[in-house]
Design a protein around this motif. Structure first.
Motif, mmCIF file in Angstrom:
data_model
loop_
_atom_site.group_PDB
_atom_site.id
_atom_site.type_symbol
_atom_site.label_atom_id
_atom_site.label_comp_id
_atom_site.label_asym_id
_atom_site.label_seq_id
_atom_site.Cartn_x
_atom_site.Cartn_y
_atom_site.Cartn_z
ATOM 1 N N LEU A 1 21.806 -26.183 -42.331
ATOM 2 C CA LEU A 1 22.887 -25.434 -43.226
ATOM 3 C C LEU A 1 24.078 -24.927 -42.446
ATOM 4 C CD1 LEU A 1 20.343 -23.763 -45.858
ATOM 5 C CD2 LEU A 1 21.074 -26.131 -45.692
ATOM 6 N N THR A 2 25.060 -24.921 -43.347
ATOM 7 C CA THR A 2 26.231 -24.238 -42.732
ATOM 8 C C THR A 2 25.693 -22.550 -42.376
ATOM 9 O OG1 THR A 2 26.875 -23.865 -45.159
ATOM 10 C CG2 THR A 2 28.139 -25.422 -43.945
ATOM 11 N N GLU A 3 26.402 -22.210 -41.512
ATOM 12 C CA GLU A 3 26.024 -20.908 -41.016
ATOM 13 C C GLU A 3 24.680 -20.680 -40.619
ATOM 14 O OE1 GLU A 3 28.367 -18.338 -41.101
ATOM 15 O OE2 GLU A 3 29.867 -19.781 -41.885
ATOM 16 N N ALA A 4 23.980 -21.719 -40.246
ATOM 17 C CA ALA A 4 22.551 -21.662 -39.660
ATOM 18 C C ALA A 4 22.585 -20.940 -38.400
ATOM 19 C CB ALA A 4 21.800 -22.998 -39.753
ATOM 20 N N TYR A 5 21.427 -20.398 -38.047
ATOM 21 C CA TYR A 5 21.035 -19.923 -36.809
ATOM 22 C C TYR A 5 19.768 -20.349 -36.407
ATOM 23 C CZ TYR A 5 20.493 -17.213 -32.516
ATOM 24 O OH TYR A 5 19.996 -16.971 -31.140
ATOM 25 N N HIS A 6 19.625 -21.186 -35.139
ATOM 26 C CA HIS A 6 18.102 -21.473 -35.052
ATOM 27 C C HIS A 6 17.919 -21.238 -33.673
ATOM 28 C CE1 HIS A 6 17.562 -23.176 -38.877
ATOM 29 N NE2 HIS A 6 18.724 -23.713 -38.717
ATOM 30 N N GLY A 7 18.958 -20.370 -32.629
ATOM 31 C CA GLY A 7 18.472 -20.336 -31.501
ATOM 32 C C GLY A 7 19.430 -20.543 -30.540
ATOM 33 N N ASP A 8 19.575 -20.185 -29.308
ATOM 34 C CA ASP A 8 20.592 -20.500 -28.278
ATOM 35 C C ASP A 8 20.313 -21.781 -27.349
ATOM 36 O OD1 ASP A 8 21.966 -18.427 -29.502
ATOM 37 O OD2 ASP A 8 20.878 -17.124 -28.409
ATOM 38 N N THR A 9 19.276 -22.365 -27.445
ATOM 39 C CA THR A 9 19.364 -23.471 -26.598
ATOM 40 C C THR A 9 20.029 -24.601 -27.036
ATOM 41 O OG1 THR A 9 17.233 -23.975 -27.532
ATOM 42 C CG2 THR A 9 17.085 -22.810 -25.477
ATOM 43 N N VAL A 10 20.314 -25.772 -26.392
ATOM 44 C CA VAL A 10 21.194 -26.585 -26.577
ATOM 45 C C VAL A 10 20.845 -27.427 -28.062
ATOM 46 C CG1 VAL A 10 22.328 -29.053 -25.925
ATOM 47 C CG2 VAL A 10 22.547 -26.815 -24.412
ATOM 48 N N TYR B 1 30.676 -24.964 -27.831
ATOM 49 C CA TYR B 1 29.695 -25.899 -27.251
ATOM 50 C C TYR B 1 29.694 -27.287 -27.912
ATOM 51 C CZ TYR B 1 28.057 -21.560 -25.259
ATOM 52 O OH TYR B 1 27.988 -20.326 -24.519
ATOM 53 N N ARG B 2 30.471 -27.592 -28.972
ATOM 54 C CA ARG B 2 30.215 -28.866 -29.591
ATOM 55 C C ARG B 2 30.611 -30.043 -28.964
ATOM 56 N NH1 ARG B 2 27.670 -27.520 -33.589
ATOM 57 N NH2 ARG B 2 28.613 -25.714 -35.017
ATOM 58 N N PRO B 3 31.206 -30.261 -27.792
ATOM 59 C CA PRO B 3 31.169 -31.420 -27.225
ATOM 60 C C PRO B 3 29.898 -31.564 -26.356
ATOM 61 C CG PRO B 3 33.443 -30.040 -26.569
ATOM 62 C CD PRO B 3 32.107 -29.234 -27.341
ATOM 63 N N LEU B 4 29.093 -30.673 -26.223
ATOM 64 C CA LEU B 4 27.692 -30.664 -25.401
ATOM 65 C C LEU B 4 26.853 -30.963 -26.317
ATOM 66 C CD1 LEU B 4 26.780 -29.649 -22.641
ATOM 67 C CD2 LEU B 4 26.682 -27.404 -23.491
ATOM 68 N N LEU B 5 26.956 -31.104 -27.669
ATOM 69 C CA LEU B 5 25.867 -30.892 -28.809
ATOM 70 C C LEU B 5 25.629 -32.420 -29.272
ATOM 71 C CD1 LEU B 5 26.885 -27.555 -30.282
ATOM 72 C CD2 LEU B 5 25.240 -27.929 -28.440
ATOM 73 N N GLY C 1 22.598 -25.142 -35.106
ATOM 74 C CA GLY C 1 23.374 -24.056 -35.675
ATOM 75 C C GLY C 1 24.763 -24.363 -36.277
ATOM 76 N N GLY C 2 25.257 -23.268 -37.060
ATOM 77 C CA GLY C 2 26.530 -23.358 -37.655
ATOM 78 C C GLY C 2 27.380 -22.264 -37.794
ATOM 79 N N ILE C 3 27.237 -21.357 -36.945
ATOM 80 C CA ILE C 3 27.917 -20.062 -36.703
ATOM 81 C C ILE C 3 29.075 -20.447 -35.659
ATOM 82 C CG2 ILE C 3 27.987 -17.688 -36.081
ATOM 83 C CD1 ILE C 3 25.160 -17.556 -37.105
ATOM 84 N N GLU C 4 30.282 -20.598 -36.164
ATOM 85 C CA GLU C 4 31.485 -21.154 -35.443
ATOM 86 C C GLU C 4 31.617 -20.148 -34.354
ATOM 87 O OE1 GLU C 4 32.396 -24.147 -35.884
ATOM 88 O OE2 GLU C 4 34.045 -23.704 -34.248
ATOM 89 N N LEU C 5 31.402 -18.947 -34.450
ATOM 90 C CA LEU C 5 31.617 -18.124 -33.231
ATOM 91 C C LEU C 5 30.519 -18.268 -32.148
ATOM 92 C CD1 LEU C 5 33.067 -15.505 -31.952
ATOM 93 C CD2 LEU C 5 31.370 -14.101 -33.291
ATOM 94 N N PHE C 6 29.413 -18.412 -32.444
ATOM 95 C CA PHE C 6 28.237 -18.584 -31.552
ATOM 96 C C PHE C 6 28.263 -20.048 -30.838
ATOM 97 C CE2 PHE C 6 25.558 -15.304 -34.050
ATOM 98 C CZ PHE C 6 26.508 -14.314 -33.500
ATOM 99 N N HIS C 7 28.368 -21.420 -31.641
ATOM 100 C CA HIS C 7 28.264 -22.383 -31.568
ATOM 101 C C HIS C 7 29.437 -23.469 -31.174
ATOM 102 C CE1 HIS C 7 24.603 -21.001 -34.026
ATOM 103 N NE2 HIS C 7 24.444 -20.916 -32.832
ATOM 104 N N GLY C 8 30.557 -22.889 -31.785
ATOM 105 C CA GLY C 8 31.702 -23.655 -31.973
ATOM 106 C C GLY C 8 32.142 -24.633 -30.508
#
Ligand SMILES: *Cc1c(COP(=O)(O)O)cnc(C)c1O
Length: 443
Positions: free
Chosen positions: A140-149, A164-168, A155-162
């Protein structure tokens, strides 16, 4: 040198802006805990309004959990689950299965690893069930499932996840409702139907935080939405992964949030409150059908080649078993539901022209701050952060996500302390944003 100066010289804190941290006058070093209170190195007491990051459900220095860990320490602190087992883990896994209706328990160490495990299991199970095309995940958008790759990919929280997109790996995204009032749900479900119609045969699993997207700032949906969404995924042949890391163990009113929707997922991820907030432990639960996909002669290599060194650590398991004992002996769910009514009433009673909205379910709450007209504050104003820090002057530790002040007390925090906690948040809002008395009640 004092503790904080030594901290600034050597530590790196999670989710913490370095320069801001080193400048902040409000920093504290916590030395002790007592029930729902934290005590710093100066002897000051603060209410633990974050449940020490959403995990301390029963209070600090809980006699039953303390005793269980001490007794385990006199037997053994750690032995491996790779090729060995231990009685505590067997008992605890049996109890989790009885509570969830699921069949298999795989231990790891954090919410993030519980999600990584679920997604790798779901992927591999589909491969080994002859559905090799099912390689994609829906979140889901705005999802948070943790901080490993892997969990960041979902995840969908732009501030936390955006960044890293090229890595994901790329997940399929479904819009999620913001409030549990039913207004946005039909549109979100239509989007889900379109997504599964277009990609259904490629999808290994849907992952969802049931009822509350906590890290998104307490976005909520109704149980009906969850039930419908799960039905859409199932009809398309996808697994359903319930990330109950935040919602599990009574946070939303039932032992697990899925229960409120009558939903039984294929995988459930548990962490945070699983040890009462004492020690790192997580569990990924799965169905027997999933487990069966990993059976076969060794040389077929159907094994789940994944494990963490401290998987199923006996001290953590001792805390987890004592936590479940406490839930039974101390009627924790009933207590939490009584306290939740008090918390909801107190939050809805807040009045300030900058309180845009109050979100509340069970013992979770969020106070959304906006300019009086409804516009967002500039990120540079750090309003939510400043309110969180100001609350310390009024005797409470809380955290914010953006300009939402999060309220996640231990489930056992009772009326008197809940009143102090919400009062401290209100006083902090006044400190940072002025009197604002002209505001309307948020009801
Ligand atoms: C906290 C959280 C996680 C991650 O757990 P960690 O133990 O911090 O790795 C995953 N999912 C949800 C819903 C969470 O709230």
């Amino acid at each position: 040198m004092n503790w904080l100066a030594r901290d600034y010289a050597t530590l790196w804190h999670p989710f913490t802006a370095a320069d801001e941290w080193e400048r902040q006058a409000e920093n504290l070093a916590i030395e002790r805990g007592e029930g729902v209170w934290l005590i710093d190195t100066e002897g000051n007491h603060y209410l633990d309004g974050t449940a020490s990051l959403w995990c301390n459900v029963l209070g600090h220095r809980h006699p039953r959990i303390d005793a269980s860990i001490r007794a385990q320490l006199d037997r053994i602190a750690h032995s491996t689950m790779l090729g060995l087992t231990h009685p505590g883990a067997i008992q605890h896994a049996e109890r989790l299965c009885a509570l969830t209706g699921l069949d298999r328990v795989f231990y790891s160490d954090s919410g993030s690893t519980a999600v990584e495990v679920a997604l790798k299991m779901a992927f591999q199970a589909k491969q080994q069930q002859g559905e090799a095309r099912r390689t994609r995940f829906v979140s889901l958008t705005e999802a948070y499932h943790g901080d490993t790759v892997g969990s960041v990919s979902l995840g969908g929280i732009e501030l936390f996840h955006g960044l890293y997109r090229p890595l994901l790996f790329e997940a399929l995204r479904l819009p999620a409702p913001e409030r549990a009032d039913g207004n946005e749900e039909d549109a979100c479900l239509d989007a889900a139907r379109r997504c599964f119609a277009a990609h259904g045969t490629e999808i290994a699993a849907l992952i969802v935080e049931p009822l509350v997207q906590g890290a998104a700032g307490m976005r909520m949906h109704r149980p009906e939405f969850l039930r419908e969404l799960v039905g859409i995924a199932r009809a398309a042949g996808a697994f359903v992964i319930a990330d109950e890391v935040a919602t599990g163990f009574g946070r939303t009113g039932t032992m697990f949030a899925c229960e409120a929707a009558g939903v039984k997922p294929d995988f459930m991820c548990l962490a945070k409150a699983i040890t009462g907030g004492y020690l790192p432990l997580a569990a990924t639960l799965a169905t027997e059908e999933v487990y069966d996909a990993f059976r076969g002669p060794y040389a077929d290599y159907r094994t789940f080649f994944h494990g963490h060194t401290y998987t199923g650590n006996p001290l953590a398991i001792a805390a987890a078993n004592a936590t479940l004992d406490a839930y039974e002996a101390e009627n924790v769910l009933a207590v939490a539901n009584t306290n939740a009514v008090v918390l909801g009433t107190a939050l809805r009673g807040l009045t300030h022209s900058c309180i845009r909205e109050v979100r509340h379910l069970g013992m979770m709450g969020g106070v959304v701050l906006r300019r009086p007209g409804g516009a967002a504050f500039a990120a540079s104003e750090r309003v939510g952060h400043r309110v969180s820090l100001a609350a310390r002057r009024h005797g409470a530790i809380v955290r914010n996500l953006g300009d939402t002040v999060m309220v996640m007390p231990p489930l056992v925090m009772e009326a008197a302390e809940l009143g102090l906690l919400v009062g401290a948040i209100e006083a902090a809002i006044h400190d940072v944003l002025g009197a604002g008395g002209a505001g309307t009640a948020v009801g």
